[in-house]
Design a protein around this motif. Structure first.
Motif, PDB file in Angstrom:
ATOM      1  N   UNK A 264       0.821  -1.196   0.000  1.00  0.00           N
ATOM      2  CA  UNK A 264       0.000   0.000   0.000  1.00  0.00           C
ATOM      3  C   UNK A 264       0.864   1.257   0.000  1.00  0.00           C
ATOM      4  N   UNK A 265       2.128   1.119   0.399  1.00  0.00           N
ATOM      5  CA  UNK A 265       3.056   2.253   0.390  1.00  0.00           C
ATOM      6  C   UNK A 265       3.871   2.265  -0.902  1.00  0.00           C
ATOM      7  N   UNK A 266       4.473   1.104  -1.240  1.00  0.00           N
ATOM      8  CA  UNK A 266       5.278   1.042  -2.463  1.00  0.00           C
ATOM      9  C   UNK A 266       4.416   1.233  -3.707  1.00  0.00           C
ATOM     10  N   UNK A 267       3.098   1.021  -3.533  1.00  0.00           N
ATOM     11  CA  UNK A 267       2.144   1.229  -4.615  1.00  0.00           C
ATOM     12  C   UNK A 267       2.281   2.607  -5.243  1.00  0.00           C
ATOM     13  N   UNK A 268       2.475   3.628  -4.419  1.00  0.00           N
ATOM     14  CA  UNK A 268       2.406   5.016  -4.894  1.00  0.00           C
ATOM     15  C   UNK A 268       3.762   5.620  -5.221  1.00  0.00           C
ATOM     16  N   UNK A 269       4.856   5.073  -4.659  1.00  0.00           N
ATOM     17  CA  UNK A 269       6.137   5.764  -4.818  1.00  0.00           C
ATOM     18  C   UNK A 269       6.664   5.711  -6.242  1.00  0.00           C
ATOM     19  N   UNK A 270       6.140   4.796  -7.062  1.00  0.00           N
ATOM     20  CA  UNK A 270       6.609   4.713  -8.445  1.00  0.00           C
ATOM     21  C   UNK A 270       5.654   5.360  -9.441  1.00  0.00           C
ATOM     22  N   UNK A 271       4.571   5.972  -8.952  1.00  0.00           N
ATOM     23  CA  UNK A 271       3.700   6.694  -9.876  1.00  0.00           C
ATOM     24  C   UNK A 271       4.489   7.844 -10.490  1.00  0.00           C
TER      25      UNK A 271
ATOM     26  N   UNK B  84     -10.466  24.500   4.616  1.00  0.00           N
ATOM     27  CA  UNK B  84      -9.396  23.831   5.378  1.00  0.00           C
ATOM     28  C   UNK B  84      -9.607  22.316   5.355  1.00  0.00           C
ATOM     29  N   UNK B  85     -10.096  21.831   4.227  1.00  0.00           N
ATOM     30  CA  UNK B  85     -10.501  20.427   4.116  1.00  0.00           C
ATOM     31  C   UNK B  85      -9.293  19.505   4.056  1.00  0.00           C
ATOM     32  N   UNK B  86      -9.494  18.301   4.536  1.00  0.00           N
ATOM     33  CA  UNK B  86      -8.521  17.228   4.381  1.00  0.00           C
ATOM     34  C   UNK B  86      -8.901  16.463   3.115  1.00  0.00           C
ATOM     35  N   UNK B  87      -8.111  16.588   2.075  1.00  0.00           N
ATOM     36  CA  UNK B  87      -8.446  15.985   0.792  1.00  0.00           C
ATOM     37  C   UNK B  87      -7.695  14.682   0.569  1.00  0.00           C
ATOM     38  N   UNK B  88      -7.152  14.075   1.638  1.00  0.00           N
ATOM     39  CA  UNK B  88      -6.378  12.847   1.474  1.00  0.00           C
ATOM     40  C   UNK B  88      -7.214  11.715   0.884  1.00  0.00           C
ATOM     41  N   UNK B  89      -8.486  11.616   1.294  1.00  0.00           N
ATOM     42  CA  UNK B  89      -9.340  10.552   0.743  1.00  0.00           C
ATOM     43  C   UNK B  89      -9.538  10.730  -0.755  1.00  0.00           C
ATOM     44  N   UNK B  90      -9.764  11.989  -1.181  1.00  0.00           N
ATOM     45  CA  UNK B  90      -9.923  12.253  -2.600  1.00  0.00           C
ATOM     46  C   UNK B  90      -8.643  11.940  -3.352  1.00  0.00           C
ATOM     47  N   UNK B  91      -7.492  12.259  -2.731  1.00  0.00           N
ATOM     48  CA  UNK B  91      -6.203  11.961  -3.363  1.00  0.00           C
ATOM     49  C   UNK B  91      -6.035  10.462  -3.562  1.00  0.00           C
ATOM     50  N   UNK B  92      -6.428   9.663  -2.565  1.00  0.00           N
ATOM     51  CA  UNK B  92      -6.323   8.205  -2.690  1.00  0.00           C
ATOM     52  C   UNK B  92      -7.210   7.681  -3.814  1.00  0.00           C
ATOM     53  N   UNK B  93      -8.432   8.226  -3.902  1.00  0.00           N
ATOM     54  CA  UNK B  93      -9.357   7.780  -4.942  1.00  0.00           C
ATOM     55  C   UNK B  93      -8.834   8.162  -6.326  1.00  0.00           C
ATOM     56  N   UNK B  94      -8.361   9.411  -6.455  1.00  0.00           N
ATOM     57  CA  UNK B  94      -7.851   9.856  -7.745  1.00  0.00           C
ATOM     58  C   UNK B  94      -6.600   9.081  -8.143  1.00  0.00           C
ATOM     59  N   UNK B  95      -5.748   8.785  -7.169  1.00  0.00           N
ATOM     60  CA  UNK B  95      -4.538   8.018  -7.459  1.00  0.00           C
ATOM     61  C   UNK B  95      -4.881   6.622  -7.957  1.00  0.00           C
ATOM     62  N   UNK B  96      -6.006   6.094  -7.480  1.00  0.00           N
ATOM     63  CA  UNK B  96      -6.469   4.784  -7.943  1.00  0.00           C
ATOM     64  C   UNK B  96      -6.679   4.783  -9.455  1.00  0.00           C
ATOM     65  N   UNK B  97      -7.072   5.943  -9.995  1.00  0.00           N
ATOM     66  CA  UNK B  97      -7.420   6.014 -11.409  1.00  0.00           C
ATOM     67  C   UNK B  97      -6.210   5.870 -12.322  1.00  0.00           C
ATOM     68  N   UNK B  98      -5.009   6.072 -11.786  1.00  0.00           N
ATOM     69  CA  UNK B  98      -3.826   5.914 -12.630  1.00  0.00           C
ATOM     70  C   UNK B  98      -3.419   4.450 -12.731  1.00  0.00           C
ATOM     71  N   UNK B  99      -3.935   3.613 -11.828  1.00  0.00           N
ATOM     72  CA  UNK B  99      -3.549   2.203 -11.836  1.00  0.00           C
ATOM     73  C   UNK B  99      -4.160   1.450 -13.007  1.00  0.00           C
ATOM     74  N   UNK B 100      -5.364   1.822 -13.400  1.00  0.00           N
ATOM     75  CA  UNK B 100      -5.995   1.172 -14.553  1.00  0.00           C
ATOM     76  C   UNK B 100      -5.203   1.426 -15.837  1.00  0.00           C
TER      77      UNK B 100
END
Length: 464
Positions: A206-213, A353-369
């Motif tokens: 779940x961590x190494x997943x994103x470091x190579x994007x 002052x929103x926390x957009x981390x959840x949106x970032x995770x969802x959007x990052x999912x879209x690059x995996x396809x």
């Protein structure tokens, strides 16, 4: 005006810079918090093999299909149709926009180390109005820099990449001399975490997943490369360099302090480790390196984020106005769209002052396809005869499926809602094209299925 092309060094720096952002400076604590050394070694072995398959797939496709510029978008479109191609472009662009917002916020959150005190907050965690103003200024400075030409921006990015490697190399050298084997083998199997070894391995994914994007950087801007052969070579060398940096940073950190102590450090944890080795200046060096690293990654992602809509607009997947270029051959229409969207997101963060981390995770999912589609397209291109290309394509496809599995089904389902507004943009582009472009029955079925899935997901969220 003739366009200056990008050479091997600039392409490599672009890919490396887009991968080495903020994450590497927090990687020691992030990894130590979820896994012991044994699981980390297994996790990096899986990730290393998978990302090399993906890099090799891009290298082979850049040579087997030199007629396809843009990679992520054009591979999906050529292999699986107009709608799949558009969804690949839309998902990638949306991921890049939100990632750029996060980079701007992180820059000013890091700068708060120099400006803030307990009783005097200026930048805070990057969502104060002074931080939003500074982020907006940086946004438009980079915007006008890229408008002067991708070559100019890429040259500056090359210098930024070299600059960010200095604190990383310093950390690695000092960590080698501070490494203690007894610290490394302490709780080697991570028994104190109370979870099985395989569960620890999955957590590292779940961590190494994103470091190579960002691995796709050279492929995305392949149309601007001096030589087509440099695209694949730059991708492969950048991946090898990033993998080496990540391995050294993660494993050497476990030899400086025991895993349990490392897991409790504040991020960026590399600052705490370097401070333990050389004192207060260690924090200053790492925070400075973090700002430089994120700024370079932001510049790389701005270039890549603007390229995909530009290429998609030239084939009428995005409105044709986005395909405009200025006299420096920079994709001006796409840049205004991209950075205008980033500015809107910054203003929303400042207001809420929103926390957009959840949106970032969802959007990052879209690059995996799109990553999965690269592997599948290579399998399709290689044919049925057993060959290195076919084996590589299968390996990259398996890794793509693994990424989707490791990230979990929730984010993938939630990301469906983000495709709906994109499909309306796609329809506008098709019906306003100079020549009306009909869709196949398969494309229409896919659009209907995506819209119904997005509607269903939205209803479930309202009822939850």
């Amino acid at each position: 005006m003739s366009e200056k092309k990008l050479g091997f060094g600039a392409l490599t720096a672009l890919v490396l810079s887009s991968m080495l952002g903020a994450g590497v400076f927090s990687l020691p604590q992030n990894m130590a918090a979820v896994a012991g050394p044994a699981a980390l070694l297994c996790g990096w072995l899986i990730t290393g093999a998978g990302i090399l398959f993906l890099a090799l797939a891009m290298l082979l496709l850049s040579r087997m299909r030199p007629d396809l510029d843009g990679g992520i978008y054009t591979y999906a479109r050529a292999g699986f149709g107009e709608v799949i191609g558009f969804c690949s472009a839309w998902g990638y662009w949306l991921c890049a926009v939100i990632a750029n917002v996060s980079y701007l916020v992180i820059v000013f959150s890091a700068l708060s180390f120099f400006t803030d005190s307990p009783g005097h907050i200026i930048f805070g965690v990057g969502n104060t109005w002074p931080a939003i103003a500074g982020a907006s200024l940086l946004l438009w400075l980079v915007h006008f820099l890229v408008l002067r030409g991708v070559q100019t921006a890429a040259s500056i990015n090359l210098l930024a990449t070299l600059g960010k490697l200095i604190p990383l190399c310093l950390f690695v050298v000092l960590a080698i001399f501070s490494f203690r084997f007894e610290n490394f083998i302490h709780d080697f199997r991570g028994i104190s975490l109370g979870v099985p070894l395989w569960s620890q391995v999955k957590q590292t994914m779940l961590i190494t997943l994103w470091v190579f994007i960002g691995v796709e950087g050279a492929v995305v801007i392949s149309a601007r490369a001096s030589h087509r052969r440099d695209v694949g070579r730059a991708t492969l060398w950048a991946v090898l360099a990033a993998l080496l940096v990540y391995l050294l940073v993660t494993l050497l950190s476990l030899g400086i302090v025991p895993r349990t102590q490392l897991a409790e450090m504040h991020n960026p944890s590399m600052a705490g480790l370097l401070s333990a080795m050389i004192g207060h200046w260690g924090t200053v060096i790492i925070v400075t390196g973090l700002v430089l690293s994120v700024s370079g990654a932001y510049l790389s992602w701005t270039i890549m984020a603007a390229e995909i809509p530009f290429l998609a607009a030239r084939t009428d997947s995005f409105p044709r106005i986005i395909a405009r270029q200025n006299r420096h051959n920079a994709p001006s229409g796409s840049l205004w769209l991209t950075n205008g969207s980033v500015q809107v997101c910054l203003l929303i963060i400042g207001l809420t002052h929103a926390d957009y981390n959840n949106l970032l995770n969802i959007a990052s999912e879209m690059v995996l396809v799109p990553y999965l589609l690269v592997g599948l397209f290579l399998v399709k291109t290689a044919g049925r005869k057993i060959s290195a290309a076919l084996i590589t394509g299968i390996g990259a496809s398996i890794y793509g499926v693994w990424l989707l599995y490791a990230s979990g089904p929730v984010n993938l389902i939630m990301s469906l809602m983000l495709y709906a507004p994109g499909l309306f943009l796609f329809m506008i582009a098709r019906y306003t094209a100079p020549e009306r472009l009909p869709l196949t029955r398969t494309d229409k079925c896919l659009m209907t299925l995506l819209l119904l899935s997005a509607l269903g997901t939205g209803i479930m969220q309202l009822l939850a």
